[in-house]
Motif scaffolding. Structure first.
Motif, mmCIF file in Angstrom:
data_model
loop_
_atom_site.group_PDB
_atom_site.id
_atom_site.type_symbol
_atom_site.label_atom_id
_atom_site.label_comp_id
_atom_site.label_asym_id
_atom_site.label_seq_id
_atom_site.Cartn_x
_atom_site.Cartn_y
_atom_site.Cartn_z
ATOM 1 N N UNK A 145 0.747 -1.234 -0.188
ATOM 2 C CA UNK A 145 0.223 -0.042 -0.071
ATOM 3 C C UNK A 145 0.882 1.388 0.103
ATOM 4 N N UNK A 146 2.073 1.102 0.336
ATOM 5 C CA UNK A 146 2.867 2.380 0.612
ATOM 6 C C UNK A 146 4.119 2.602 -0.688
ATOM 7 N N UNK A 179 3.852 5.240 -6.658
ATOM 8 C CA UNK A 179 2.655 5.127 -7.582
ATOM 9 C C UNK A 179 3.101 4.104 -8.561
ATOM 10 N N UNK A 180 1.771 3.523 -8.872
ATOM 11 C CA UNK A 180 1.806 2.346 -9.980
ATOM 12 C C UNK A 180 2.416 2.513 -11.044
ATOM 13 N N UNK A 212 -1.529 -10.743 0.342
ATOM 14 C CA UNK A 212 -0.912 -9.769 0.855
ATOM 15 C C UNK A 212 -1.355 -8.442 0.135
ATOM 16 N N UNK A 234 -4.028 -6.117 -1.534
ATOM 17 C CA UNK A 234 -5.518 -6.048 -2.082
ATOM 18 C C UNK A 234 -5.415 -4.825 -3.019
ATOM 19 N N UNK A 235 -4.496 -4.165 -2.872
ATOM 20 C CA UNK A 235 -4.157 -2.818 -3.697
ATOM 21 C C UNK A 235 -4.149 -2.913 -5.126
ATOM 22 N N UNK A 236 -3.038 -3.629 -5.576
ATOM 23 C CA UNK A 236 -2.903 -3.750 -7.085
ATOM 24 C C UNK A 236 -2.375 -5.039 -7.284
#
Lengths: 210, 234
Positions: free
Chosen positions: B103-104, B107-108, B173, B175-177
């Motif tokens: 999560x940290x 940017x993607x 681990x 859920x974000x991307x």
């Protein structure tokens, strides 16, 4: 005993101890304050059911509000809330200790919503009992009666990316950084979406006032 | 872009209150998620990072040991050495900066550029490192193509072992991307396989390097993209 004398006496007796009293009250406040979500999550991972109750109490209002805004349907939002907590339960051993819980949970909820929507799209449209297609909703034709309803309508009409950014930051109270983590983008991009979302709302509400 | 000001956030409006779900739902969720709880301690972040690096290093060492007895030109040795160095940098960055902080992380877009750019850069590196280049027709007429295919399958096998192990270590681990993380896992798995085969195989022909050593990186990055959502998301 006059009030002035009583004040003098209190200042004389308590004055020297005031910094210590202030420190003590601060410690007491911290001790009484709500435990952090990260601490509760760690206790939940360790098998503490009471920590789950506290997590549920702290997370549910914001999470349910977010899901309700995404789905615009109470029962689906409740189903998704249940799915989200079940996923948290199953994935609790994979929770990376110390990681911020709020973005983690919201990202799970968001992913559950999009998975469910993808699955629903692949299903054929539901028929009503007599076998016909359901009537299209005619809500857009109605005229909102007050500003609050107009705001609600404007939020629904808003492009999804703006709406999600506004719901996360304004309604559920996530910070820009937390919202950026949930949405998988940068805080600057979230600020831009929020800014454009507010502009959209302002225009819609001005149109309503006219 | 600065934070929206208090005025911009339309504070005077009657923003909707956060609604509550029906009260019975609490009991249902509690029964599913908090009855008969047992401690479920997963490995720490540090342990996961160490396991991932050990797994990848293990795959490379196995093929390096197989290659020990073989005669090889010095140019092939240099190619393998620099390839291994590049793999080490990418592997450490992906594991330490992307998988360990889902999560940290940055940017993607940056990591998407890594997932797309590194396979291209690796193919470019192999092109520059090649010592000869056969015409395509001649490459497919002789037994060169069979050799390249054999190398490719070995690279794919060893890369898939590293990637599958990494997916298992980091399962649920992110859920974000998760698709992007899966692609990064495939990328480092592919690089592990390519590096390992680069150490074991002394060939320096361009088509052989592309098909036998390089293709596995792109194949596994794509497979990781497809698998990541299923395996890495909670």
């Amino acid at each position: 005993m006059s009030a002035a004398f009583a004040f003098q006496l209190e200042a004389w007796l308590v004055g020297p101890a005031r910094p210590a009293l202030r420190l003590w009250s601060r410690v007491a406040r911290v001790a009484q304050s709500e435990p952090s979500l990260e601490g509760l999550m760690e206790r939940y991972v360790d098998g503490d059911a009471r920590a789950f109750d506290a997590l549920y109490d702290q997370l549910t209002p914001r999470l349910f509000g977010y899901l309700l805004r995404l789905t615009r349907h109470r029962e689906r939002a409740e189903d998704l809330l249940q799915i989200t907590f079940t996923k948290i339960y199953r994935a609790r051993s994979s929770y990376l200790r110390g990681a911020p819980v709020l973005p983690w949970v919201f990202a799970i909820a968001r992913r559950s919503f999009y998975d469910e929507r993808r699955a629903a799209k692949s299903r054929s449209e539901e028929l009503s009992r007599d076998g016909t297609l359901p009537e299209p909703h005619s809500e857009d034709a109605d005229v909102p009666v007050d500003v609050s309803e107009a705001l609600d309508r404007a939020l629904e009409r808003m492009p999804e990316t703006y709406r999600e950014a506004i719901v996360l930051t304004k309604l559920t109270g996530l910070s820009m950084t937390e919202a950026a983590q949930v949405l998988g983008t940068s805080p600057t991009a979230v600020k831009l979406r929020v800014h454009r979302g507010y502009n959209f709302l302002r225009q819609e509400l001005e149109r309503f006032k006219r | 872009m600065t934070e929206p000001s208090a005025e911009e956030a339309l504070p005077d409006l009657a923003w909707p209150e956060l609604p509550e779900p029906r009260p019975e739902l609490r009991g249902e969720i509690r029964r599913a998620c908090a009855s008969e709880l047992s401690p479920r301690r997963g490995p720490s972040v540090g342990a996961r990072v160490a396991l991932t690096l050990a797994l990848a290093a293990g795959v490379v060492v196995v093929l390096a040991l197989i290659a020990l007895g073989k005669e090889r030109p010095s140019s092939a040795g240099h190619t393998a050495f620099f390839g291994a160095a590049g793999w080490g940098v990418v592997q450490t960055a992906v594991v330490g900066l992307a998988l360990a902080r889902p999560g940290r992380r940055a940017a993607g877009g940056l990591w998407l550029a890594v997932a797309l750019g590194v396979p291209l850069a690796f193919i470019g590196y192999l092109t520059l490192a090649a010592s000869s280049r056969l015409p395509l027709g001649e490459f497919f007429r002789g037994d060169h193509a069979g050799g390249a295919l054999g190398c490719g399958l070995h690279a794919l096998l060893f890369g898939a072992i590293a990637a599958a192990g990494t997916l298992f270590i980091w399962r649920r681990t992110d859920p974000f991307s998760p698709a992007l993380s899966g692609s990064l896992v495939g990328l480092v798995g592919g690089l592990t396989g390519a590096t390992a085969i680069g150490i074991a195989c002394p060939a320096g022909e361009t088509w052989h390097l592309w098909i036998g050593h390089g293709a596995t990186v792109a194949v596994l990055a794509l497979a990781g993209w497809l698998l990541g959502r299923r395996v890495l998301a909670p």
